[in-house]
Design a protein around this motif. Sequence first.
Motif, PDB file in Angstrom:
ATOM      1  N   THR A 322       1.029  -1.207   0.041  1.00  0.00           N
ATOM      2  CA  THR A 322      -0.088  -0.086   0.026  1.00  0.00           C
ATOM      3  C   THR A 322       0.765   1.311   0.076  1.00  0.00           C
ATOM      4  N   GLN A 323       2.018   1.263   0.974  1.00  0.00           N
ATOM      5  CA  GLN A 323       2.659   2.325   0.932  1.00  0.00           C
ATOM      6  C   GLN A 323       3.498   2.787  -0.379  1.00  0.00           C
ATOM      7  N   LEU A 324       3.756   1.526  -1.064  1.00  0.00           N
ATOM      8  CA  LEU A 324       4.767   1.921  -2.301  1.00  0.00           C
ATOM      9  C   LEU A 324       3.756   2.050  -3.468  1.00  0.00           C
ATOM     10  N   GLN A 325       2.484   1.662  -3.628  1.00  0.00           N
ATOM     11  CA  GLN A 325       1.702   1.948  -4.468  1.00  0.00           C
ATOM     12  C   GLN A 325       0.852   3.445  -4.383  1.00  0.00           C
ATOM     13  N   THR A 326       0.758   3.803  -3.210  1.00  0.00           N
ATOM     14  CA  THR A 326       0.387   5.246  -2.850  1.00  0.00           C
ATOM     15  C   THR A 326       1.263   6.238  -3.386  1.00  0.00           C
ATOM     16  N   ALA A 327       2.756   5.757  -3.007  1.00  0.00           N
ATOM     17  CA  ALA A 327       3.830   6.858  -3.579  1.00  0.00           C
ATOM     18  C   ALA A 327       3.926   6.709  -5.062  1.00  0.00           C
ATOM     19  N   THR A 328       3.499   5.540  -5.585  1.00  0.00           N
ATOM     20  CA  THR A 328       3.650   5.475  -7.101  1.00  0.00           C
ATOM     21  C   THR A 328       2.380   6.400  -7.738  1.00  0.00           C
ATOM     22  N   GLY A 329       1.312   6.362  -7.229  1.00  0.00           N
ATOM     23  CA  GLY A 329       0.269   7.262  -7.451  1.00  0.00           C
ATOM     24  C   GLY A 329       0.412   8.572  -7.447  1.00  0.00           C
ATOM     25  N   ALA A 330       1.096   9.159  -6.419  1.00  0.00           N
ATOM     26  CA  ALA A 330       1.672  10.491  -6.263  1.00  0.00           C
ATOM     27  C   ALA A 330       2.601  10.801  -7.224  1.00  0.00           C
ATOM     28  N   ALA A 331       3.402  10.066  -7.754  1.00  0.00           N
ATOM     29  CA  ALA A 331       4.522  10.356  -8.495  1.00  0.00           C
ATOM     30  C   ALA A 331       3.855  10.491  -9.973  1.00  0.00           C
ATOM     31  N   ALA A 332       3.510   9.381 -10.208  1.00  0.00           N
ATOM     32  CA  ALA A 332       2.890   9.136 -11.765  1.00  0.00           C
ATOM     33  C   ALA A 332       1.421  10.075 -12.107  1.00  0.00           C
ATOM     34  N   GLY A 333       0.744  10.136 -11.110  1.00  0.00           N
ATOM     35  CA  GLY A 333      -0.429  10.811 -11.817  1.00  0.00           C
ATOM     36  C   GLY A 333      -1.417  10.162 -12.356  1.00  0.00           C
ATOM     37  N   ALA A 334      -1.783  10.749 -13.617  1.00  0.00           N
ATOM     38  CA  ALA A 334      -2.854   9.854 -14.730  1.00  0.00           C
ATOM     39  C   ALA A 334      -1.988   8.691 -15.177  1.00  0.00           C
ATOM     40  N   ASN A 335      -0.782   8.808 -15.019  1.00  0.00           N
ATOM     41  CA  ASN A 335      -0.120   7.223 -15.812  1.00  0.00           C
ATOM     42  C   ASN A 335       0.259   6.358 -14.640  1.00  0.00           C
TER      43      ASN A 335
END
Length: 397
Positions: A322-335
Amino acid sequence: MTATHVPPTLTRADTRLPLAALIVMAATVLVVIMTETMPAGLLPQIAGGIGVSEGAAGQFVSAYALGAVLAAIPAIVVTRGVRRKPLLIISLLGFLVANTLTALAPNLAVALAVRFVAGAFSGLLWGMLAGYAMRITPPEQAGRALAIAMSGTPIALAAGTPLGTWLGSATGWRWTFAAMSALIAVVLVAAMALVPDAPGQAEHTRLPFGHVLRLPGVATILGVVFVWMLAHNLMYAYIAPFLKQTNLDVKPDVALVVFGVAALVGLWFTGATVDRFLRPLVLSSVVLFIVAGAVLLGASGSTPLGILAIVLWGIAFGGSATQLQTATGAAAGANFDAAMGLVATSFNLAISAAGAVGGALVEGVGARSLPVAMIILAAVALVAVGFGRRAAFKPVR
């Protein structure tokens, strides 16, 4: 919420979580993890049933992982614009067929081919589920939604996989895969009834994968995924020889159940805090992971100390996805979906590498060296999180 976070694509009049849909997603994760891990506990039964060596039967796991590694990115490329619910249904149908054909496989070649296909569907699911959960959730609760959707992983490790292994030992490995097919059918019906649809990514927002990789913070997060997952899987895959060589009076299945229950605690804490304290949470988790490795290193001959280390390890690791996926969402945005394809590939490469590296360590210097590797790799992850503070692991507002 920052402008880089994945925007919701469904308008909601309130801030309630779509709990029923997220539970179905958690059940989907559970069947994916069980499909991946169950053969490891049934190697003697599979080998005897098909008439091959246990080493050959072990390729059930390798074929699945290979399918996931090779298919994740191409599958995301092809399906980025596809509506999410039909994609989820098709993926579950693929799992249903793959598990059923595995149960009926007449020989090793057919079984491995089917396992490869199952792994390919898992790569697709890992690339789209997290983004799907965030798309149907109010943005201020995205981290909590991810925690619920990903809770299938520790539940599978704590209860699902041991139960499947017991069933296979009692009735035969083919019945385990048949039971998995029945469970997947239930999840499929629930998904049809309870999960709302969401659109895929709009064409004008889709970046090539190379550009996604170069987004600020994404490469750092992928590096942390690889070294942290490698550190974890080294110990997880070789827990049995470690317990034996360190004279800890704990059976491997009991140790893994303790780990899974502790991981649920870590996941709960992550779900409660990740939307507000992402960066401190990741740093604390990695530090606790290092502490667990140090306790394991000094636990030789002391069963209570060994159990304490396993509990700390589970808590530290439970919320990592969850932590890594949340960080990925914040960094990648729409992608985000494309970035999750990269995350899934990094994750599965770590699993594959852990099998080879762990085997070399166990056969070479002994299983006692595994906590040392855990500590070193986790320390690398800690440094990467520390130096990535400007672009990676940003708080989600």
